[in-house]
Design an enzyme around this catalytic site. Structure first.
Site, PDB file in Angstrom:
ATOM      1  N   GLU A 170       0.432  -0.909  -0.191  1.00  0.00           N
ATOM      2  CA  GLU A 170      -0.074  -0.025   0.003  1.00  0.00           C
ATOM      3  C   GLU A 170       0.782   0.902  -0.007  1.00  0.00           C
ATOM      4  O   GLU A 170       1.375   1.683   1.125  1.00  0.00           O
ATOM      5  CB  GLU A 170      -0.926   0.039   1.318  1.00  0.00           C
ATOM      6  CG  GLU A 170      -1.919   0.726   0.666  1.00  0.00           C
ATOM      7  CD  GLU A 170      -1.729   2.376   1.416  1.00  0.00           C
ATOM      8  OE1 GLU A 170      -1.515   3.257   0.149  1.00  0.00           O
ATOM      9  OE2 GLU A 170      -1.529   2.099   2.500  1.00  0.00           O
ATOM     10  N   CYS A 209      -1.835   9.486   2.499  1.00  0.00           N
ATOM     11  CA  CYS A 209      -1.816   9.205   0.902  1.00  0.00           C
ATOM     12  C   CYS A 209      -3.139   9.520   0.009  1.00  0.00           C
ATOM     13  O   CYS A 209      -2.293   9.267  -1.229  1.00  0.00           O
ATOM     14  CB  CYS A 209      -1.213   7.414   0.308  1.00  0.00           C
ATOM     15  SG  CYS A 209      -2.159   6.919   2.035  1.00  0.00           S
TER      16      CYS A 209
END
Length: 481
Positions: free
Chosen positions: A253, A288
């Site tokens: 991720e 993010c």
């Protein structure tokens, strides 16, 4: 673990706190005050942790579903009870504003509660095998079994919930887990480790190991008894781990460059501007899926951008321990210096700085730019700071192409009322998720989460992670009556 300023804490291995060896100082991102010192685990400690994890597999695999569910529910209950303690740890280590830190604890509670539900639902299927003559009385059963010890490498920005996103599905699946927390935020992970063990998870099946980068890489690449590496962090480090991890499963991720499209048929521009400001600048943009690029229909561009400037100007920056703060410091002064340099580089290249961008130590005033171009770091890379670029578009297809013009593809947002445009965007955008009616910073923890291109590999979210942490196994039965 009782934290006081200057406290030295050991790493967690086999239910014990180990305090001998080299130490790492952890300092506040806000004022650089000493939070505490943590003992750094060695390669030998990591090897021992793996040995214990392997030995614990028989026990964790045999834990009945009701027991796994009970452990996960007890962890969630403990987090609710200790919400204030964990929130203050997150503020101290990560510099996250207090209200957002409390929200992170709530999210971690949901993550463990969801895992408890999934542990109860973790089943299989019966498969008919009497499909050809001679196979009468033959049938099959497929169930999922834990894959083995897991190495979880977590970042600083969600020091509780991103650890929970690896630990909770591991417990639900019956997998031992080794957690390597960020060196900026080890104390939150260690505190969660204590809660997990107190809830009844086997001591040998959990280790929280602050490790040097070289030893973490060795563990991921050379220790074949690790069966899955789950990494959240930078694209550069993640893909390098993937390259050298051999036969291990790898879930990545990684970073993002999240984009939002606002079409002219979306009339609630005040709401859009407010949501965008919070999604771009909250926690200093250190997420993010923080909004980094906004593409606005040319007919509403000027109206939107000045509404965004107004909303950004109302955000409170400063001490993350204050209730009112929404924009805190970046994790390190060097990161603030980097963001400042990227802003200056973009302006020197022709971009217009509409608002903000000033640096005061580790604080960056929320920055809004326009006139950015491909080739500028602010446009092409992940800023991970309180910066947003707002650009006009004439044609909706052009906006979609602009979103896709990135090496990242985590999440995107779309504000429109047109079903046709929604379906076109869903089909065309190269992202892991399209968020319609909100910004790309929206996430609900149970949902599958992950990206494409340089944004990663595989999916998090409890159910998806459990599938990554287990493997299907067939049982074929014949001749039974």
């Amino acid at each position: 673990m009782k934290m006081r300023p200057g406290t030295q804490t050991g790493f967690l291995l086999c239910g014990k706190e180990w305090g001998e060896g080299e130490t790492l100082e952890v300092r506040s991102p806000w004022d650089q005050g000493l939070i505490g010192k943590v003992t750094v685990a060695t390669r030998a400690d990591a090897r021992e942790a793996v040995s214990h994890a392997v030995a614990s597999m028989r026990r964790t695999r045999a834990l009945p579903r009701w027991k796994r569910r009970e452990i996960l529910e007890d962890i969630a209950a403990s987090l609710i009870e200790q919400k204030d303690r964990f929130a203050k740890l997150i503020v101290a280590e990560a510099g996250k504003p207090l209200r957002l830190a409390r929200n992170e604890v709530d999210r971690a509670v949901l993550t463990f509660k969801t895992a408890a539900e999934e542990a109860a639902r973790l089943g299989g299927e019966t498969i008919p095998l009497d499909l050809t003559e001679g196979n009468e009385g033959r049938w099959g059963l497929m169930q999922r079994f834990p894959i083995g010890p897991i190495l979880a490498i977590t970042p600083f920005n969600f020091p509780l919930n991103l650890v929970a996103h690896k630990a909770a599905p591991a417990i639900a699946a019956g997998c031992p887990i080794l957690i390597k927390p960020s060196p900026q935020t080890p104390f939150t992970a260690l505190a969660l480790g204590e809660v997990i063990l107190k809830a009844g998870w086997p001591e040998e099946a959990l280790a929280v190991l602050p490790l040097a980068n070289a030893d973490t890489a060795w563990l991921a690449e050379k220790e074949d008894r690790i069966k899955l590496v789950s990494f959240t962090g930078s694209a550069k480090v993640g893909w390098e781990l993937k390259t050298h991890s051999g036969r291990k499963r790898v879930v990545l991720e990684l970073g993002g460059n999240a984009a939002l499209i606002i079409h002219s048929d979306y009339k609630e521009l005040d709401n859009a501007a407010e949501r965008t400001a919070h999604a771009a600048f909250g926690y200093a943009g250190q997420s993010c899926i923080s909004v980094q690029r906004v593409f606005v229909d040319k007919s509403i561009f000027q109206t939107f951008i000045w509404k965004l400037v107004e909303c950004a100007g109302k955000l409170v920056s400063g001490d993350p321990a204050n209730e009112a703060t929404e924009v805190g410091p970046l994790i390190r002064a060097s990161e603030a210096e980097r963001v400042e340099s990227w802003i200056k580089e973009a302006v020197a290249g022709g971009a217009r700085l509409i608002a903000g961008g000033e640096r005061d130590g580790s604080l960056i005033a929320p920055a809004i730019l326009t006139g950015t171009k491909s080739g500028m770091k602010l446009r092409d890379e992940e800023v991970f700071g309180p910066v947003v670029m707002v650009e006009p578009y004439v044609d909706f297809e052009q906006a979609l192409a602009e979103v896709n013009h990135s090496r990242f593809g985590l999440q995107a947002g779309l504000l429109t009322r047109d079903a046709g445009r929604i379906l076109t965007a869903y089909r065309e955008l190269e992202v892991g998720a399209l968020i319609v009616g909100d910004t790309p910073a929206w996430r609900l923890d149970p949902m599958p989460y992950g990206g494409v291109k340089d944004s990663g590999l595989g999916r998090e979210g409890v159910r998806s992670a459990i599938e990554e942490m287990t493997e299907p196994r067939m049982l074929v039965m014949a001749g039974l009556s």
